[in-house]
Write an enzyme that holds these catalytic residues in place. Structure first.
Site, PDB file in Angstrom:
ATOM      1  N   LYS A 292      23.795  57.664  39.732  1.00 31.33           N
ATOM      2  CA  LYS A 292      22.586  57.309  38.996  1.00 31.33           C
ATOM      3  C   LYS A 292      22.327  55.826  38.994  1.00 31.33           C
ATOM      4  O   LYS A 292      23.282  55.079  38.949  1.00 31.33           O
ATOM      5  CB  LYS A 292      22.698  57.897  37.603  1.00 31.33           C
ATOM      6  CG  LYS A 292      22.864  56.940  36.462  1.00 31.33           C
ATOM      7  CD  LYS A 292      23.168  57.683  35.232  1.00 31.33           C
ATOM      8  CE  LYS A 292      22.398  57.029  34.114  1.00 31.33           C
ATOM      9  NZ  LYS A 292      22.864  57.387  32.827  1.00 31.33           N
TER      10      LYS A 292
ATOM     11  N   LYS B 275      27.512  54.450  38.543  1.00 28.24           N
ATOM     12  CA  LYS B 275      26.372  54.194  37.663  1.00 28.24           C
ATOM     13  C   LYS B 275      26.027  52.721  37.764  1.00 28.24           C
ATOM     14  O   LYS B 275      26.846  51.860  37.445  1.00 28.24           O
ATOM     15  CB  LYS B 275      26.748  54.571  36.232  1.00 28.24           C
ATOM     16  CG  LYS B 275      25.657  54.208  35.229  1.00 28.24           C
ATOM     17  CD  LYS B 275      25.923  54.832  33.885  1.00 28.24           C
ATOM     18  CE  LYS B 275      24.904  54.364  32.877  1.00 28.24           C
ATOM     19  NZ  LYS B 275      25.102  54.975  31.562  1.00 28.24           N
TER      20      LYS B 275
HETATM   21  C1  PBG Z   1      24.468  56.047  28.165  1.00 32.47           C
HETATM   22  C2  PBG Z   1      23.486  56.516  29.181  1.00 32.47           C
HETATM   23  C3  PBG Z   1      22.333  55.871  29.680  1.00 32.47           C
HETATM   24  C4  PBG Z   1      21.692  56.792  30.497  1.00 32.47           C
HETATM   25  C5  PBG Z   1      22.459  57.939  30.498  1.00 32.47           C
HETATM   26  N1  PBG Z   1      23.576  57.747  29.703  1.00 32.47           N
HETATM   27  C6  PBG Z   1      21.750  54.560  29.359  1.00 32.47           C
HETATM   28  C7  PBG Z   1      22.380  53.305  29.737  1.00 32.47           C
HETATM   29  O1  PBG Z   1      23.413  53.244  30.411  1.00 32.47           O
HETATM   30  O2  PBG Z   1      21.827  52.293  29.300  1.00 32.47           O
HETATM   31  C8  PBG Z   1      20.399  56.561  31.211  1.00 32.47           C
HETATM   32  C9  PBG Z   1      19.629  57.797  31.524  1.00 32.47           C
HETATM   33  C10 PBG Z   1      18.209  57.574  31.862  1.00 32.47           C
HETATM   34  O3  PBG Z   1      17.728  56.451  32.022  1.00 32.47           O
HETATM   35  O4  PBG Z   1      17.503  58.588  31.971  1.00 32.47           O
HETATM   36  N2  PBG Z   1      25.322  55.037  28.568  1.00 32.47           N
END
Ligand code: PBG
Length: 329
Positions: free
Chosen positions: A254, A201
């Protein structure tokens, strides 16, 4: 006339031929639809930067879920907006937490049996400071404490599994959280609950709209001290390897589109189910172009998703899930 050159167009002449030789297929069952659960009744509040995506109170969420099931989607990814937030994020593991209540309601509905209920595991929607873990201060500066965040995350995962989550999906990016969650699940008799780790991530500008949807923007600083640097593919491989060693059953990559090469590298290297998350900013920019008439929605949506499948993702988390499934009928 010289027919000796390569005639690639022969197999492109009809839709039937094109379909016969198509290499990559997109099915509704490969799509996971995120839902943002919120308190209240009859709430269906559209996210400003995400047209067509809503904060939903539980009975509204159930309607969405029923539609998702009718369309043959693979599953739901559940996020929650709690009634109130605190320093620790205790709403994340509350017995009557928003996602816990949502899961109980959704699991009680027999029309939803074919949907895999995936619960996001993170603290950022539940902490007053909006970070994904527990804070501590070093020389007057606030940081996210890795190891102290593991217990609350593990507690959250157990609580969500007990409420009915088929899969728990940690997205916090603390080191060691997969092992901590696995241990806690096993100790709670949930040894059969799979972990879908957001293993790679990246700290991304493309999460912006999500933070509006989940009300989870960090109140100070950013997430670069725990999410990955977008420039690093080799580091992503180490993240995945580590999470698999700790017991992750599946991995999620992601954002998706700017990281298609990372998805490909992961697919070639690891023999576990792998998904890609087309995140909020990817959705928002496509929607913005559709609103201006600059892109043709139906084709652009499917092309964006097929591209991720071709990059190697077996399943896709996307806010376009319902619309894509309708197009695929
Ligand atoms: C929680 C999380 C996030 C997303 C999914 N789980 C946000 C972040 O890390 O700030 C992002 C998903 C999206 O942008 O659609 N940590």
């Amino acid at each position: 006339m010289d027919a000796s050159f390569l005639r690639m167009r022969r197999l492109r002449q009809t839709s039937a031929l094109r379909s016969l030789v198509r290499e990559t297929h997109l099915e509704p069952s490969q799509l996971v639809y995120p839902l943002f659960l919120c308190p209240g009744e009859g709430v269906r509040r559209e996210i400003g930067s995400m047209p067509g995506v809503f904060n939903l109170s539980l009975e509204e969420a159930e309607k969405e879920a029923e539609e998702a099931a009718r369309l043959g989607l693979g599953g739901l990814l559940l996020f929650g907006l709690p009634e109130s937030k605190d320093e620790e994020g205790s709403g994340a593991w509350a017995e009557d937490g928003i996602v816990q209540r949502g899961l109980r309601a959704l699991k009680a509905n027999s029309a939803l049996r074919e949907l895999v209920m995936i619960a996001d595991v993170c603290l950022c929607e539940y902490t007053s400071h909006g970070h994904c873990g527990v804070l501590h201060s070093v020389d007057g500066e606030q940081h996210v404490h890795n190891d102290r965040s593991l217990l609350p995350l593990a507690r959250t995962a157990v609580s969500l599994a007990k409420a009915g989550a088929d899969v728990v999906a940690p997205s916090d990016m603390m080191d060691g959280r997969v092992a901590a969650i696995r241990r806690a699940l096993d100790a709670a008799g949930r040894e059969h609950t799979p972990i879908l780790s957001y293993a790679a991530k990246f700290a991304s500008a493309f999460y912006g709209p999500f933070r509006e949807a989940a009300d989870s923007a960090p109140q100070f600083g950013d997430r670069r001290a725990y999410q990955m640097d977008g420039a690093n593919l080799r580091e992503a491989m180490r993240e995945i390897e580590g999470d698999l060693q700790e017991g992750a059953d599946m991995i999620l990559m992601k954002p998706a589109m700017p990281y298609a090469d990372v998805i490909r590298a992961a697919r070639d290297r690891f023999d576990v189910p792998l998904g890609a998350y087309q995140v909020s900013g990817e959705y928002a920019m496509l929607q913005a172009a559709f609103a201006r008439g600059w892109l043709e929605p139906d084709r652009a949506i499917l092309e964006s998703l097929v591209g991720l499948r071709r990059a190697g993702a077996g399943f896709l988390v996307t806010y376009f899930a319902k619309r894509a499934a309708m197009l695929l009928r």
